[in-house]
Design a protein around this motif. Structure first.
Motif, short mmCIF file in Angstrom:
data_model
loop_
_atom_site.label_atom_id
_atom_site.label_comp_id
_atom_site.label_asym_id
_atom_site.label_seq_id
_atom_site.Cartn_x
_atom_site.Cartn_y
_atom_site.Cartn_z
N ALA A 116 9.29 26.45 -18.34
CA ALA A 116 9.43 27.57 -17.41
C ALA A 116 8.79 28.84 -17.97
O ALA A 116 8.34 29.71 -17.20
CB ALA A 116 10.90 27.83 -17.11
N ALA A 117 8.74 28.95 -19.31
CA ALA A 117 8.12 30.11 -19.94
C ALA A 117 6.61 29.96 -20.07
O ALA A 117 5.94 30.87 -20.59
CB ALA A 117 8.74 30.35 -21.32
N GLY A 118 6.06 28.82 -19.63
CA GLY A 118 4.61 28.65 -19.60
C GLY A 118 4.04 27.68 -20.60
O GLY A 118 2.82 27.46 -20.61
N ALA A 119 4.87 27.07 -21.46
CA ALA A 119 4.35 26.15 -22.46
C ALA A 119 3.94 24.83 -21.83
O ALA A 119 4.50 24.40 -20.82
CB ALA A 119 5.40 25.90 -23.54
N ARG A 120 2.97 24.19 -22.43
CA ARG A 120 2.70 22.78 -22.15
C ARG A 120 3.70 21.99 -22.99
O ARG A 120 3.72 22.12 -24.22
CB ARG A 120 1.27 22.42 -22.55
CG ARG A 120 0.97 20.92 -22.58
CD ARG A 120 -0.31 20.65 -23.35
NE ARG A 120 -0.52 19.22 -23.53
CZ ARG A 120 -1.09 18.69 -24.60
NH1 ARG A 120 -1.48 19.48 -25.62
NH2 ARG A 120 -1.26 17.39 -24.71
N VAL A 121 4.52 21.19 -22.34
CA VAL A 121 5.59 20.48 -23.02
C VAL A 121 5.35 18.98 -22.95
O VAL A 121 5.08 18.43 -21.88
CB VAL A 121 6.96 20.82 -22.40
CG1 VAL A 121 8.07 20.01 -23.07
CG2 VAL A 121 7.25 22.31 -22.52
N VAL A 122 5.43 18.35 -24.11
CA VAL A 122 5.31 16.90 -24.20
C VAL A 122 6.68 16.33 -24.51
O VAL A 122 7.29 16.66 -25.54
CB VAL A 122 4.31 16.49 -25.29
CG1 VAL A 122 4.24 14.96 -25.42
CG2 VAL A 122 2.92 17.04 -24.98
N LEU A 123 7.19 15.49 -23.61
CA LEU A 123 8.45 14.80 -23.83
C LEU A 123 8.16 13.53 -24.61
O LEU A 123 7.49 12.62 -24.12
CB LEU A 123 9.11 14.45 -22.50
CG LEU A 123 9.31 15.58 -21.49
CD1 LEU A 123 10.04 15.05 -20.26
CD2 LEU A 123 10.07 16.74 -22.10
N ALA A 124 8.64 13.47 -25.84
CA ALA A 124 8.46 12.29 -26.69
C ALA A 124 9.73 11.45 -26.57
O ALA A 124 10.77 11.81 -27.11
CB ALA A 124 8.22 12.70 -28.14
N VAL A 125 9.64 10.34 -25.85
CA VAL A 125 10.85 9.60 -25.45
C VAL A 125 10.70 8.11 -25.68
O VAL A 125 9.59 7.57 -25.65
CB VAL A 125 11.19 9.86 -23.97
CG1 VAL A 125 11.44 11.35 -23.72
CG2 VAL A 125 10.07 9.37 -23.06
N ALA B 78 2.09 5.54 -34.41
CA ALA B 78 1.22 5.47 -33.24
C ALA B 78 1.22 6.79 -32.48
O ALA B 78 0.17 7.26 -32.02
CB ALA B 78 1.66 4.32 -32.33
N PHE B 79 2.40 7.40 -32.33
CA PHE B 79 2.49 8.69 -31.65
C PHE B 79 1.66 9.73 -32.39
O PHE B 79 0.87 10.48 -31.78
CB PHE B 79 3.95 9.13 -31.57
CG PHE B 79 4.16 10.43 -30.83
CD1 PHE B 79 4.49 10.43 -29.49
CD2 PHE B 79 4.01 11.66 -31.48
CE1 PHE B 79 4.68 11.63 -28.80
CE2 PHE B 79 4.19 12.85 -30.81
CZ PHE B 79 4.53 12.84 -29.46
N ALA B 80 1.83 9.80 -33.70
CA ALA B 80 1.11 10.81 -34.49
C ALA B 80 -0.39 10.56 -34.50
O ALA B 80 -1.19 11.50 -34.41
CB ALA B 80 1.66 10.83 -35.92
N GLY C 292 13.14 8.90 -39.12
CA GLY C 292 12.14 8.93 -38.06
C GLY C 292 11.53 10.30 -37.89
O GLY C 292 10.30 10.45 -37.77
N HIS C 293 12.38 11.32 -37.89
CA HIS C 293 11.87 12.69 -37.76
C HIS C 293 11.15 13.15 -39.02
O HIS C 293 10.17 13.92 -38.94
CB HIS C 293 13.02 13.65 -37.44
CG HIS C 293 13.39 13.67 -35.99
ND1 HIS C 293 14.68 13.58 -35.54
CD2 HIS C 293 12.62 13.77 -34.87
CE1 HIS C 293 14.70 13.64 -34.22
NE2 HIS C 293 13.47 13.74 -33.79
N PHE C 294 11.61 12.72 -40.18
CA PHE C 294 10.92 13.05 -41.44
C PHE C 294 9.48 12.54 -41.39
O PHE C 294 8.53 13.28 -41.69
CB PHE C 294 11.67 12.42 -42.62
CG PHE C 294 11.00 12.58 -43.95
CD1 PHE C 294 11.25 13.71 -44.73
CD2 PHE C 294 10.12 11.62 -44.44
CE1 PHE C 294 10.62 13.87 -45.97
CE2 PHE C 294 9.50 11.78 -45.67
CZ PHE C 294 9.75 12.90 -46.44
N ALA C 295 9.31 11.28 -41.00
CA ALA C 295 7.97 10.72 -40.91
C ALA C 295 7.14 11.41 -39.83
O ALA C 295 5.97 11.76 -40.06
CB ALA C 295 8.06 9.21 -40.64
N LEU C 296 7.72 11.62 -38.67
CA LEU C 296 6.99 12.25 -37.58
C LEU C 296 6.53 13.66 -37.98
O LEU C 296 5.37 14.04 -37.74
CB LEU C 296 7.89 12.33 -36.35
CG LEU C 296 7.26 12.98 -35.11
CD1 LEU C 296 6.16 12.10 -34.54
CD2 LEU C 296 8.32 13.27 -34.05
#
Length: 295
Positions: free
Chosen positions: A36-45, A77-79, A117-121
């Motif tokens: 809503a503030a204007g960012a391009r947002v990527v949902l990583a799900v 793969a995501f990274a 998982g977050h450490f690696a990402l």
């Protein structure tokens, strides 16, 4: 401090944000406010279908990409698919007090998902990050213990709540050590952390016990704040001009109130433990700080 709300988010036009677990709960509320503030947002799900359903209800430029934090192949793969700058990584996704299980790589499920998982990402995406990494922890980190020779609960009797608390303590220690390393490398990138207080989300419904889940559902109705309110500390950490290494949380009693800088347990402030955990995490995941940021 005076009340801080989503109205205080500065314009985010031209900025790119990744929100892990952005299809529900705190992640969805975080993604909505930044979009809503204007960012391009990527949902990583983990589930792209659910991600697309969530994205359809969000304003602005939102896209969905698959990410399973419980599978390091998915994280890699995501990274590897990421190109261009990434202004903010919001490491939000998590699981809470679930029955004992293992990730695809054999890690205890909560430690493997919430921390490893977050450490690696984070480390794989750091070459692209231009502003900050925000990791969502929990006030329950204060009851956590880091057992360096049994991080994956292979010798201890498994405790669902203990494993969750360990993973959330690990989030804070990882933030502490990441900021130390970024500062040493002269990087302007900031490592931040946040906790929502007690927010009503589906996080509390995975215990595997109908009785426990029912008790948590009752607590959500009686005591918890909304996902939108619970996301405010994460948003504050993502956009406010506060120092690297900061930990944001609700300012009021009962884990409620406007976001502000929060206190953390002595264990979460232990630099030696943070370094030891980092070394162990790098060994487990095979991922470490990018070479360009190593001293």
């Amino acid at each position: 401090m005076t009340s801080w709300t989503t109205a205080d988010i500065p314009p985010q036009t031209g900025r790119t944000v990744v929100v892990t677990g952005g299809n529900s709960g705190l992640g969805l509320a975080t993604a909505r406010a930044l979009a809503a503030a204007g960012a391009r947002v990527v949902l990583a799900v983990r589930d792209p279908t659910r991600g697309e359903q969530a994205a359809a209800g969000l304003p602005g430029q939102v896209e969905v990409r698959r990410l399973d934090l419980a599978d390091l192949a998915s994280v890699r793969a995501f990274a590897q698919a990421w190109t261009g700058d990434l202004d903010v990584l919001v490491a939000n996704a998590g699981i809470m007090a679930v029955p004992e299980a293992r990730t695809a790589d054999g890690f205890e499920l909560q430690f493997g998902t919430n921390h490893l998982g977050h450490f690696a990402l984070t480390n794989l995406l750091l070459p692209h990050v231009t502003d900050r990494v925000v990791t969502v922890s929990s006030g329950l980190h204060a009851s956590g213990r880091i057992v360096l020779d049994d991080l994956n609960w292979e010798r201890r009797t498994y405790s669902a709540t203990g494993a969750y608390a360990q993973s959330k303590l690990a989030n804070l220690l990882s933030t502490l050590e990441l900021q130390r390393r970024l500062t040493a490398a002269g990087s302007p990138v900031r490592a931040m952390a946040a906790h929502p207080g007690w927010a009503a989300t589906n996080l509390q419904s995975g215990s595997g016990s109908r009785l426990k889940d029912a008790a948590m559902a009752l607590g959500n109705r009686v005591a918890a704040v909304s996902s939108e309110q619970g996301a405010l500390p994460t948003l504050f950490a993502a956009v406010a001009d506060v120092p690297g290494g900061s930990y944001a949380g609700p300012s009021g009693p009962l884990m409620r109130g406007t976001p502000t800088l929060a206190g953390r347990s002595p264990a979460a402030s232990d630099p030696a433990l943070a370094r030891q955990l980092w070394t162990a995490s790098a060994a487990l995941t095979g991922v470490d700080l990018p070479a360009s940021l190593r001293g």
